[in-house]
Motif scaffolding. Structure first.
Motif, short mmCIF file in Angstrom:
data_model
loop_
_atom_site.label_atom_id
_atom_site.label_comp_id
_atom_site.label_asym_id
_atom_site.label_seq_id
_atom_site.Cartn_x
_atom_site.Cartn_y
_atom_site.Cartn_z
N ILE A 1 28.16 14.45 6.07
CA ILE A 1 27.74 13.71 4.88
C ILE A 1 26.22 13.67 4.88
O ILE A 1 25.60 13.15 5.81
N VAL A 2 25.63 14.24 3.83
CA VAL A 2 24.17 14.29 3.72
C VAL A 2 23.72 13.13 2.84
O VAL A 2 23.88 13.15 1.63
N GLY A 3 23.20 12.10 3.49
CA GLY A 3 22.78 10.89 2.80
C GLY A 3 23.71 9.73 3.12
O GLY A 3 24.92 9.83 2.93
N ALA A 4 23.14 8.64 3.60
CA ALA A 4 23.93 7.45 3.92
C ALA A 4 23.56 6.31 2.98
O ALA A 4 23.44 5.16 3.38
N GLY A 5 23.39 6.65 1.69
CA GLY A 5 23.03 5.66 0.68
C GLY A 5 24.22 5.21 -0.12
O GLY A 5 25.33 5.05 0.39
N GLY A 6 24.00 5.03 -1.44
CA GLY A 6 25.05 4.51 -2.30
C GLY A 6 26.29 5.37 -2.35
O GLY A 6 27.41 4.86 -2.36
N LEU A 7 26.13 6.69 -2.38
CA LEU A 7 27.27 7.61 -2.38
C LEU A 7 27.80 7.82 -0.97
O LEU A 7 29.01 7.93 -0.75
N GLY A 8 26.91 7.90 0.00
CA GLY A 8 27.32 8.19 1.36
C GLY A 8 28.15 7.08 1.98
O GLY A 8 29.11 7.36 2.72
N CYS A 9 27.83 5.82 1.68
CA CYS A 9 28.54 4.70 2.31
C CYS A 9 30.04 4.71 2.03
O CYS A 9 30.84 4.62 2.98
N PRO A 10 30.50 4.79 0.77
CA PRO A 10 31.95 4.82 0.56
C PRO A 10 32.60 6.08 1.14
O PRO A 10 33.73 6.02 1.64
N ASN A 11 31.90 7.21 1.08
CA ASN A 11 32.43 8.42 1.72
C ASN A 11 32.68 8.19 3.20
O ASN A 11 33.76 8.50 3.72
N LEU A 12 31.68 7.67 3.88
CA LEU A 12 31.78 7.46 5.31
C LEU A 12 32.89 6.48 5.67
O LEU A 12 33.71 6.74 6.57
N LEU A 13 32.95 5.36 4.96
CA LEU A 13 33.95 4.33 5.28
C LEU A 13 35.37 4.83 5.05
O LEU A 13 36.25 4.64 5.90
N TYR A 14 35.61 5.47 3.91
CA TYR A 14 36.97 5.90 3.60
C TYR A 14 37.41 7.09 4.42
O TYR A 14 38.58 7.19 4.81
N LEU A 15 36.50 8.01 4.72
CA LEU A 15 36.88 9.17 5.52
C LEU A 15 37.11 8.79 6.97
O LEU A 15 38.02 9.31 7.62
N ALA A 16 36.30 7.86 7.48
CA ALA A 16 36.53 7.37 8.84
C ALA A 16 37.86 6.62 8.91
O ALA A 16 38.65 6.80 9.84
N ALA A 17 38.11 5.77 7.91
CA ALA A 17 39.36 5.02 7.88
C ALA A 17 40.57 5.93 7.74
O ALA A 17 41.65 5.65 8.28
N ALA A 18 40.40 7.05 7.03
CA ALA A 18 41.52 7.98 6.80
C ALA A 18 41.86 8.79 8.04
O ALA A 18 42.95 9.36 8.12
N GLY A 19 40.93 8.86 9.02
CA GLY A 19 41.24 9.56 10.26
C GLY A 19 40.64 10.94 10.40
O GLY A 19 41.18 11.78 11.14
N VAL A 20 39.51 11.20 9.73
CA VAL A 20 38.82 12.48 9.92
C VAL A 20 38.38 12.59 11.38
O VAL A 20 37.89 11.63 11.97
N GLY A 21 38.55 13.76 11.95
CA GLY A 21 38.28 13.93 13.38
C GLY A 21 36.83 13.77 13.78
O GLY A 21 36.51 13.10 14.77
N ARG A 22 35.93 14.38 12.99
CA ARG A 22 34.51 14.34 13.36
C ARG A 22 33.65 14.22 12.11
O ARG A 22 33.84 14.97 11.16
N LEU A 23 32.73 13.27 12.13
CA LEU A 23 31.83 13.05 11.01
C LEU A 23 30.38 13.17 11.49
O LEU A 23 30.02 12.70 12.56
N GLY A 24 29.55 13.82 10.65
CA GLY A 24 28.12 13.85 10.88
C GLY A 24 27.42 13.13 9.75
O GLY A 24 27.85 13.20 8.59
N ILE A 25 26.36 12.39 10.08
CA ILE A 25 25.59 11.65 9.08
C ILE A 25 24.13 12.03 9.24
O ILE A 25 23.56 11.83 10.32
N ILE A 26 23.52 12.55 8.19
CA ILE A 26 22.09 12.84 8.26
C ILE A 26 21.34 12.05 7.20
O ILE A 26 21.65 12.14 6.01
#
Length: 353
Positions: free
Chosen positions: A35-60
């Motif tokens: 996920i490129v960007g941890a702002g307004g768009l990045g936050c819901p992406n990160l929360l829902y994908l982590a909650a859904a069980g994605v194996g590995r996430l990168g945040i820049i």
């Protein structure tokens, strides 16, 4: 690869879903997403994908949390102000789901680090807030043949699409040329309603899950547009232009690297301010300037190109809140005053006060 008993309980509602089940859950567990960007768009992406069980996430993201972020960037809290967004997001995601491996890149993406980072991930999510990064990501995904889940927000409207998926169109097939800097406002200049990036970011996460799990119809060759005020949802179809898939390198972006920009830190600026001949240009909005400033000329980035006549040809430091807008302003001034000694404040006023 199997699911543990803890994972079966955690994801039980997904596992019970008709057309999803254990096969799809294992696909999520095996995938890596950046996920490129941890702002307004990045936050819901990160929360829902982590909650859904994605194996590995990168945040820049090299930006720091500020008070004005909190109305829409839902991972962060007051105690996070002044801290790096990617590192704080990593901590939050571990609390949400320790089964997910998370790597934080506490700096901005540029032409130098883009390909080395992207190559380690299966799918890329564009949650950035500027055109330069969007086109850089697009071209890198073409080179590496990776799908890119795109979104953008403006005022009360948001849009979502998927690029470079199954030989489908790219960003350049929809928007061929990158807009010139300063001609289009960002959310800092034009404003944004807090719930909009939550809605659009969640749609991005939804498209990502559909791609990974092979379910539903993906927005491949379609731009989904949501008008929050009128509750209107429409899609626009567009076709691939094969010429946009012939990108071989990122050489055209080299001049955008931050290394080419002269910058100073807060301690150096405080010393320089003793020099009365120093010109300070604050490119934040007028309300931001009124709330707190260090003096100088206030010309918001959105109107900077039309107000160059107000600027004197002398040693100049450009400032904003985080350093993003001042870096863009630096390029505008450098193009128009090639002989001027120009600097921008690294990390902005977040690092000054």
């Amino acid at each position: 690869m199997n699911l543990s008993e803890e994972e079966r309980t955690r994801y039980s509602r997904q596992l019970a879903l008709n057309g999803f089940g254990e096969t799809a859950q294992l696909k999520l567990k095996s995938v890596s997403i950046l996920i490129v960007g941890a702002g307004g768009l990045g936050c819901p992406n990160l929360l829902y994908l982590a909650a859904a069980g994605v194996g590995r996430l990168g945040i820049i993201d090299g930006d720091k949390v500020s008070l004005s972020n909190l109305h829409r960037q839902i991972i962060f809290n007051i105690e996070d102000i002044g801290k790096n967004k990617s590192e704080i997001a990593k901590e939050a995601l571990f609390k949400k789901n320790p089964n997910v491996a998370v790597k934080a890149y506490p700096y901005f993406m540029d032409a130098e680090n883009c390909l080395p980072i992207l190559k380690d991930y299966d799918l890329i999510i564009d949650a950035s807030d500027n055109f330069e990064t969007r086109y850089l990501l697009n071209d890198a995904c073409v080179i590496l043949n990776k799908p890119l889940v795109y979104a953008a927000i403006f005022g009360f409207e948001g849009q979502v699409s998927v690029f470079n998926y199954k030989n489908g169109p790219t960003l350049r097939c929809l928007f061929p040329q990158i807009p010139k800097e300063g001609l289009i406002d960002n959310c800092a200049d034009n404003g944004i309603i807090g719930v909009l990036p939550g809605i659009i970011g969640t749609l991005q996460a939804q498209e990502t899950i559909k791609i990974i799990c092979g379910i539903g119809e993906v927005l491949n060759g379609k731009l989904l547009i949501f008008d929050l005020l009128n509750n209107e949802l429409k899609s626009i179809a567009f076709k691939a232009d094969e010429r946009n898939k012939e990108i071989k390198n990122l050489d055209s972006y080299q001049f955008h690297n931050s290394n080419a920009i002269k910058e100073i830190d807060a301690s150096a600026l405080k010393q320089w301010l003793l020099n009365k001949k120093l010109q300070i240009i604050d490119v934040r909005e007028t309300d931001e300037y009124a709330a707190k400033n260090i003096g100088g000329l206030n010309i918001p980035l959105s109107i900077l190109p039309k107000n160059l006549s107000k600027i004197k040809d002398q040693k100049t430091v450009i400032i904003c809140q985080s350093g993003k807008r001042s870096a863009i302003a630096y390029k505008i001034l450098n193009d128009n005053f090639p002989k001027m000694e120009i600097y921008h404040l690294k990390d902005g006023l977040n690092s000054y006060f």
